[in-house]
Design a protein around this motif. Sequence first.
Motif, short mmCIF file in Angstrom:
data_model
loop_
_atom_site.label_atom_id
_atom_site.label_comp_id
_atom_site.label_asym_id
_atom_site.label_seq_id
_atom_site.Cartn_x
_atom_site.Cartn_y
_atom_site.Cartn_z
N ILE A 1 -9.67 2.09 4.91
CA ILE A 1 -9.17 1.82 3.55
C ILE A 1 -8.21 2.91 3.10
O ILE A 1 -7.18 2.64 2.46
CB ILE A 1 -10.35 1.69 2.56
N ASP A 2 -8.54 4.16 3.45
CA ASP A 2 -7.66 5.27 3.07
C ASP A 2 -6.30 5.15 3.74
O ASP A 2 -5.25 5.34 3.10
CB ASP A 2 -8.32 6.60 3.45
N LYS A 3 -6.29 4.80 5.02
CA LYS A 3 -5.02 4.70 5.76
C LYS A 3 -4.15 3.56 5.24
O LYS A 3 -2.94 3.72 5.07
CB LYS A 3 -5.32 4.51 7.25
N ILE A 4 -4.74 2.38 5.02
CA ILE A 4 -3.91 1.27 4.55
C ILE A 4 -3.46 1.50 3.10
O ILE A 4 -2.40 1.02 2.69
CB ILE A 4 -4.60 -0.10 4.71
N SER A 5 -4.27 2.28 2.36
CA SER A 5 -3.85 2.64 1.01
C SER A 5 -2.60 3.52 1.06
O SER A 5 -1.66 3.35 0.27
CB SER A 5 -4.98 3.38 0.29
N LEU B 1 -0.41 3.49 3.50
CA LEU B 1 0.69 2.61 3.91
C LEU B 1 1.24 1.84 2.72
O LEU B 1 2.46 1.65 2.59
CB LEU B 1 0.20 1.63 4.99
N GLU B 2 0.33 1.41 1.85
CA GLU B 2 0.76 0.66 0.67
C GLU B 2 1.54 1.57 -0.28
O GLU B 2 2.57 1.16 -0.85
CB GLU B 2 -0.46 0.05 -0.03
N GLU B 3 1.06 2.80 -0.46
CA GLU B 3 1.75 3.74 -1.34
C GLU B 3 3.15 4.06 -0.83
O GLU B 3 4.07 4.28 -1.62
CB GLU B 3 0.93 5.03 -1.47
N ASN B 4 3.30 4.05 0.50
CA ASN B 4 4.60 4.34 1.10
C ASN B 4 5.44 3.08 1.33
O ASN B 4 6.44 3.11 2.05
CB ASN B 4 4.41 5.08 2.43
N SER B 5 4.99 1.96 0.72
CA SER B 5 5.71 0.68 0.77
C SER B 5 5.88 0.16 2.19
O SER B 5 6.84 -0.55 2.48
CB SER B 5 7.09 0.83 0.10
N GLU C 1 -6.50 -3.59 -1.81
CA GLU C 1 -7.54 -4.18 -2.66
C GLU C 1 -8.07 -5.48 -2.05
O GLU C 1 -9.27 -5.73 -2.04
CB GLU C 1 -6.99 -4.45 -4.06
N ARG C 2 -7.17 -6.29 -1.53
CA ARG C 2 -7.57 -7.58 -0.96
C ARG C 2 -8.46 -7.39 0.27
O ARG C 2 -9.52 -8.01 0.39
CB ARG C 2 -6.32 -8.38 -0.58
#
Length: 718
Positions: free
Chosen positions: A241-245, A247-251, A259-260
Amino acid sequence: MADQIKTRLEPITFSEIFKKSFGTKNLNIEKIIIPKIQRDYAQGRQTKKIKVIREKFLKALFESINKNEPLTLDLVYGDINNKGVMIPLDGQQRLTTLFLLHWYAYRKFEFENPNELIDFNFLKNFSYDTRYTARHFCEKLFDEKFKPSFKKNLSEDIINQAWFPLSWKDDPTVSSMLVMLDAIDDKFKYEKDLWKKLQSGLISFYFLPIEDMGLTDDLYIKMNSRGKPLTDFENLKAEFIDKISQLEENSKIDVGTTERISKKIDIDWTDMLWNCRDKNIKNGSPYVIDDSFLNYFRFICNVIRYENSLSNFDFNIIYKKENIELFEKYFDCWCEIQNHKMIDKFFDDYVTTESHVADKILTDNANYFKDCLRRERFPLRDFLMLYAFQKYLLNKNKIDDKDFRRRIRIINNLINNSEFDIREEDMNAFVNQVEKIIIEGEIDIEVKSGGFNSYQRKEEKSKLIWTEKNPNESELLFELEDHKLLYGQIDIVGLENQNFFERFISLFNCNYDLINCALLSIDGDYCQQDNYNRFQYGSQKEISWQNLFHHSSSLGFDDTKKILKNLLSRTQNFTDKYLKEEIIDKYIKKCEAESIFDWNYYFVKYEDFRPKKFNGKYYWYDSNKTYEFVVLENLKRAKSSYQPFIKAIHAKIKNFDDYGRIFIFGDKYIECKNDSYLIKEVITNKISRIKINQNNGIDTENRIEKMKRYMKKNYGWQ
């Protein structure tokens, strides 16, 4: 709270814990046993995170020993039962490392001071019960014959011991201990008087007994729920979850992905995995879902690895946009099935494990998805089958159900006949071929190397064309494919012999021994020969026929096919009575009437040539296949091998010498030659030759019956 507890406790060393009594009941600790419910030993794992933890811990221990500065570790607590067995509730990893450090110190002291004795027996009171392999490994570390050389890695010394099966390396605790022992040796190899320093009390910890409370599943689960992340799943989930978060923050992935997916892990996917849980495991155990998630996560990572031809496994492979999307789809597709049809029913619609069923494939695995959830080490052949089902589920809008049933049959046949081809290093070729077959229905026969068995690919291509031209006859072909002696490869019958499909099934519903005799009663020799003068015939075991009916490096497949075809042409419906009376008995009578006793005759006439427990393997000493050969138990000539022309003489002849060639009785032995029997006296070397009448190397008298009469007359054998 832990700090408040510590103020009431005195530090204790690893050796002292076995010498004191604890609690209000004054219970002595006789043994420390890590129970089945605990995790495997983890401080020796080769992940980056664990390496850091291991290095920090060993550094702290080393500095304490090297600088002579006392070090007190954190709190250890556990339950002491009435037998004096302490079961740690927390502190397992620290205790195990201390055990290994003390064992190392004892072995080092023993190596450097061979004439001095020390009391190390308390170390034998520490053990693992997570798996029997871990328990036995701890015991074998104290094997009296084992003396580490300290000239190479400790793990090499241990693995090279006769008592160390290579399969032990697959035990996570054992492999982790081996890594830790090497790390300890690397850190402490130049430290002098390590054993004495440990006994001086430099390394200690706090111990708290939990009285009047057994170590149960419920207690363990409660402790877990209080914030102790005791499973790999919890660590992986947090990291994921931390890693994909990030990735999301870095677009790098779409907004809302974190979240999904987080919600799906906690609800949708967990519900799906819960419904797939092993009912034999106690409900409520946190490991039911955790291990399932990890095993399937590993499967998805391997899919990515194989599809991209990457050599090394790494969970971090998942952290790319396209891989995150694939990860989500691979979980969602099973949730979709769960919503409208149970996963068991999904597989039941395509798979049977008992016998041939129309429109289904015959396998030994009723549910590849559930099997993957249960197994950390998922076999490659099962991996490919699950991969094929996954490809279908992700492309259902493109693949007609009828087409998929035909294609998954092709995959099943290819896997069943590529046993020696499926290897880790070639998995890229395999997944590419599976994908092409499932998505496009195309079988690539041009690839010269890599992937499924090349012969089987050609056969599947031919069968695909045949079924398209003969749709009404396809079910007969599929039933033949599913025969237990063929498992997909049908060339021994041949597409050109369509009228023999049902006859083959009829024939091999008969007694295997009678089939063997019937084939030997037909002109010609149906066996196959390998490179070592070993010859394969049928027997009363299925494996012998499977060897004969599948293409291999052995010579003679075409001869086997020709003679089998001859037999199949004899009648439409085979029975034991037909084989015996119409073929075998007539053949024996013909040989006896014409006084032609070739080795086929003896094979068919005497059961000693066709032993029940053997696999139809024979070794001829002469490539012309004379009367000089032995029956093999397995693949090699051994004590169990025997010469059937000698064995058939009398029931008491059992134990042979010279790899089955001779039988010793008293001070003599019998040997069978091509044209005679020899009886030799061991001491005097006197030889009696019992000549067998022959015509062009073929017996014209029954040598076995002649030898029976000779032994009865001259040696009183009854």
